[in-house]
Design a protein around this motif. Structure first.
Motif, PDB file in Angstrom:
ATOM      1  N   ARG A 113      -4.287 -14.937   3.627  1.00 53.89           N
ATOM      2  CA  ARG A 113      -3.061 -16.664   2.598  1.00 53.89           C
ATOM      3  C   ARG A 113      -1.991 -16.256   3.148  1.00 53.89           C
ATOM      4  O   ARG A 113      -0.468 -17.004   3.919  1.00 53.89           O
ATOM      5  CB  ARG A 113      -3.103 -16.647   1.516  1.00 53.89           C
ATOM      6  CG  ARG A 113      -4.708 -17.791   1.325  1.00 53.89           C
ATOM      7  CD  ARG A 113      -4.936 -18.439   0.031  1.00 53.89           C
ATOM      8  NE  ARG A 113      -3.323 -19.021  -0.475  1.00 53.89           N
ATOM      9  CZ  ARG A 113      -3.290 -19.271  -1.649  1.00 53.89           C
ATOM     10  NH1 ARG A 113      -4.408 -19.108  -2.608  1.00 53.89           N
ATOM     11  NH2 ARG A 113      -2.328 -20.233  -1.658  1.00 53.89           N
ATOM     12  N   LEU A 114      -0.929 -14.599   2.688  1.00 55.29           N
ATOM     13  CA  LEU A 114       0.039 -14.487   2.753  1.00 55.29           C
ATOM     14  C   LEU A 114      -0.501 -13.973   4.805  1.00 55.29           C
ATOM     15  O   LEU A 114       1.040 -14.615   5.213  1.00 55.29           O
ATOM     16  CB  LEU A 114       0.410 -13.369   2.760  1.00 55.29           C
ATOM     17  CG  LEU A 114      -0.057 -12.662   0.919  1.00 55.29           C
ATOM     18  CD1 LEU A 114       0.098 -11.339   0.642  1.00 55.29           C
ATOM     19  CD2 LEU A 114       0.953 -13.570   0.078  1.00 55.29           C
ATOM     20  N   ALA A 115      -0.349 -13.238   5.319  1.00 56.66           N
ATOM     21  CA  ALA A 115      -0.605 -13.339   6.712  1.00 56.66           C
ATOM     22  C   ALA A 115      -0.600 -14.779   7.598  1.00 56.66           C
ATOM     23  O   ALA A 115       0.694 -14.691   8.959  1.00 56.66           O
ATOM     24  CB  ALA A 115      -1.808 -12.272   7.821  1.00 56.66           C
ATOM     25  N   ARG A 116      -1.217 -15.606   6.970  1.00 57.58           N
ATOM     26  CA  ARG A 116      -1.113 -16.771   7.800  1.00 57.58           C
ATOM     27  C   ARG A 116       0.367 -17.786   7.458  1.00 57.58           C
ATOM     28  O   ARG A 116       0.698 -18.577   7.693  1.00 57.58           O
ATOM     29  CB  ARG A 116      -2.274 -17.649   7.539  1.00 57.58           C
ATOM     30  CG  ARG A 116      -3.809 -17.390   8.074  1.00 57.58           C
ATOM     31  CD  ARG A 116      -4.473 -17.712   7.545  1.00 57.58           C
ATOM     32  NE  ARG A 116      -4.388 -19.774   8.834  1.00 57.58           N
ATOM     33  CZ  ARG A 116      -5.266 -20.350   8.602  1.00 57.58           C
ATOM     34  NH1 ARG A 116      -6.311 -20.264   7.631  1.00 57.58           N
ATOM     35  NH2 ARG A 116      -4.899 -21.505   8.883  1.00 57.58           N
ATOM     36  N   SER A 117       1.311 -17.326   5.578  1.00 57.23           N
ATOM     37  CA  SER A 117       2.519 -18.167   6.145  1.00 57.23           C
ATOM     38  C   SER A 117       3.079 -17.818   6.285  1.00 57.23           C
ATOM     39  O   SER A 117       3.278 -16.925   7.083  1.00 57.23           O
ATOM     40  CB  SER A 117       1.858 -17.903   4.420  1.00 57.23           C
ATOM     41  OG  SER A 117       2.773 -16.411   3.973  1.00 57.23           O
ATOM     42  N   HIS A 118       4.261 -18.525   6.468  1.00 62.25           N
ATOM     43  CA  HIS A 118       5.734 -17.889   6.132  1.00 62.25           C
ATOM     44  C   HIS A 118       7.141 -18.151   5.819  1.00 62.25           C
ATOM     45  O   HIS A 118       7.331 -19.017   5.213  1.00 62.25           O
ATOM     46  CB  HIS A 118       5.878 -19.181   8.238  1.00 62.25           C
ATOM     47  CG  HIS A 118       7.264 -18.599   8.818  1.00 62.25           C
ATOM     48  ND1 HIS A 118       7.605 -18.041   9.616  1.00 62.25           N
ATOM     49  CD2 HIS A 118       8.734 -19.882   9.126  1.00 62.25           C
ATOM     50  CE1 HIS A 118       8.230 -18.070   9.939  1.00 62.25           C
ATOM     51  NE2 HIS A 118       9.182 -19.173   9.718  1.00 62.25           N
ATOM     52  N   PHE A 170      11.966 -10.670   7.825  1.00 62.66           N
ATOM     53  CA  PHE A 170      11.154 -10.947   7.650  1.00 62.66           C
ATOM     54  C   PHE A 170       9.934 -12.052   7.537  1.00 62.66           C
ATOM     55  O   PHE A 170       8.428 -11.588   7.144  1.00 62.66           O
ATOM     56  CB  PHE A 170      11.902 -12.524   6.739  1.00 62.66           C
ATOM     57  CG  PHE A 170      12.615 -12.620   5.719  1.00 62.66           C
ATOM     58  CD1 PHE A 170      12.355 -11.460   4.420  1.00 62.66           C
ATOM     59  CD2 PHE A 170      14.696 -12.318   5.964  1.00 62.66           C
ATOM     60  CE1 PHE A 170      12.854 -11.363   3.429  1.00 62.66           C
ATOM     61  CE2 PHE A 170      15.240 -12.304   4.768  1.00 62.66           C
ATOM     62  CZ  PHE A 170      14.922 -11.671   3.448  1.00 62.66           C
ATOM     63  N   ASP A 171       9.783 -12.229   8.822  1.00 60.76           N
ATOM     64  CA  ASP A 171       8.130 -12.755   8.989  1.00 60.76           C
ATOM     65  C   ASP A 171       7.798 -11.522   9.881  1.00 60.76           C
ATOM     66  O   ASP A 171       6.433 -11.951   9.551  1.00 60.76           O
ATOM     67  CB  ASP A 171       8.697 -13.660  10.731  1.00 60.76           C
ATOM     68  CG  ASP A 171       7.638 -14.668  10.660  1.00 60.76           C
ATOM     69  OD1 ASP A 171       7.062 -15.293  10.179  1.00 60.76           O
ATOM     70  OD2 ASP A 171       7.130 -14.793  11.957  1.00 60.76           O
ATOM     71  N   ARG A 172       7.876 -10.812  10.383  1.00 60.91           N
ATOM     72  CA  ARG A 172       7.290  -9.615  10.408  1.00 60.91           C
ATOM     73  C   ARG A 172       6.813  -8.705   8.883  1.00 60.91           C
ATOM     74  O   ARG A 172       5.547  -8.384   8.732  1.00 60.91           O
ATOM     75  CB  ARG A 172       7.540  -8.664  11.396  1.00 60.91           C
ATOM     76  CG  ARG A 172       8.089  -8.985  12.983  1.00 60.91           C
ATOM     77  CD  ARG A 172       8.316  -8.024  13.544  1.00 60.91           C
ATOM     78  NE  ARG A 172       9.597  -6.984  13.483  1.00 60.91           N
ATOM     79  CZ  ARG A 172      10.529  -7.197  13.566  1.00 60.91           C
ATOM     80  NH1 ARG A 172       9.997  -8.215  14.456  1.00 60.91           N
ATOM     81  NH2 ARG A 172      11.621  -6.881  13.010  1.00 60.91           N
ATOM     82  N   VAL A 209      -1.882  -8.567   6.216  1.00 64.17           N
ATOM     83  CA  VAL A 209      -3.097  -7.581   6.840  1.00 64.17           C
ATOM     84  C   VAL A 209      -3.001  -6.027   6.643  1.00 64.17           C
ATOM     85  O   VAL A 209      -4.157  -5.966   6.111  1.00 64.17           O
ATOM     86  CB  VAL A 209      -2.116  -7.367   8.269  1.00 64.17           C
ATOM     87  CG1 VAL A 209      -3.278  -5.960   9.034  1.00 64.17           C
ATOM     88  CG2 VAL A 209      -1.918  -8.461   9.091  1.00 64.17           C
ATOM     89  N   LEU A 210      -1.976  -5.944   5.666  1.00 73.24           N
ATOM     90  CA  LEU A 210      -2.330  -4.522   4.565  1.00 73.24           C
ATOM     91  C   LEU A 210      -3.078  -5.364   3.531  1.00 73.24           C
ATOM     92  O   LEU A 210      -4.298  -4.147   3.075  1.00 73.24           O
ATOM     93  CB  LEU A 210      -0.589  -4.178   3.969  1.00 73.24           C
ATOM     94  CG  LEU A 210      -0.197  -2.993   5.720  1.00 73.24           C
ATOM     95  CD1 LEU A 210       1.150  -2.640   4.899  1.00 73.24           C
ATOM     96  CD2 LEU A 210      -1.317  -1.241   5.610  1.00 73.24           C
ATOM     97  N   ILE A 211      -2.645  -5.767   2.751  1.00 70.66           N
ATOM     98  CA  ILE A 211      -3.903  -6.680   1.595  1.00 70.66           C
ATOM     99  C   ILE A 211      -4.648  -7.087   2.002  1.00 70.66           C
ATOM    100  O   ILE A 211      -6.003  -6.608   1.749  1.00 70.66           O
ATOM    101  CB  ILE A 211      -2.663  -7.454   0.582  1.00 70.66           C
ATOM    102  CG1 ILE A 211      -1.474  -7.621   0.450  1.00 70.66           C
ATOM    103  CG2 ILE A 211      -4.371  -7.940   0.081  1.00 70.66           C
ATOM    104  CD1 ILE A 211      -1.068  -8.703  -0.119  1.00 70.66           C
TER     105      ILE A 211
END
Length: 210
Positions: free
Chosen positions: A89-94, A186-188, A195-197
């Protein structure tokens, strides 16, 4: 109150909390996305779980220890799935700069949700509990928890204070530095924290399988 014992507990709390893990990543991201207060409160969910584990270790609650040993795999599965879902969810959010600079009032439900998330991630990680058992066992001659009824609660308070101090420190540092971070950075950060989580979650699940 034994000041030396309290300080020892603070250092134990710091040593357990400070290593990079999913909760650290969540708190750092919250400090970037929200503010200092919300980030600290998010970390306090994990502090509560740490305090629970410290109570078990300090009082030698063997029935709970046996429960965690017996259900270590199911707990790892639950924790792993939570991390994978949260990470995706975090990786797909912006996150954009307008969102970061926006200072809308934070709803209480959001804070409660974040605290429950860090509590759940910590309490479903048997490694944290075993870490407390190892530390308390190694330092048993120094802690002398059985010598006085006041020593176990003192060490638990110290552990909670140490963990809380870490979240205050990391939230303060990230909040002060986030104004120097560009929109692309911020985006990266948002993508790689997810990804890490998720990677932590997959690691837990792979540990159960193999």
């Amino acid at each position: 109150m034994d000041l030396f014992l309290l300080v020892t507990g603070i250092f134990i709390g710091l040593s357990v909390t400070a290593p990079l893990g999913p909760v650290n990543i969540i708190v750092i991201r919250t400090a970037i996305r929200r503010n200092f207060t919300v980030a600290v409160l998010t970390g306090l969910g994990a502090v509560t779980a740490d305090a629970v584990f410290a109570v078990m270790a300090a009082y030698g609650v063997r029935s709970i220890e046996q429960f965690i040993v017996h259900f270590a795999k199911p707990l790892n599965i639950v924790g792993g799935i939570l991390l994978v879902v949260l990470g995706i969810r975090l990786a797909r959010s912006h996150i954009n700069m307008a969102q970061v600079s926006q200072q809308d009032p934070v709803q209480r439900s959001l804070i409660v949700k974040k605290m429950l998330a860090t509590f759940a991630l910590t309490i479903t990680n048997p490694a944290t509990f075993f870490g407390f058992l190892a530390i308390f066992g190694t330092m048993s001659s120094v802690l002398a928890l059985a010598s006085s009824p006041f020593r176990p609660p003192t060490i638990v308070v110290g552990v909670a204070l140490g963990a809380a101090l870490w979240w205050v420190f990391i939230s303060f540092v990230v909040t002060r530095l986030k104004s120097r971070i560009s929109a692309s950075t911020f985006d990266r950060i948002n993508r790689w924290t997810g990804v890490l989580i998720a990677a932590f979650g997959f690691a837990l699940l792979m540990d159960v399988v193999f």
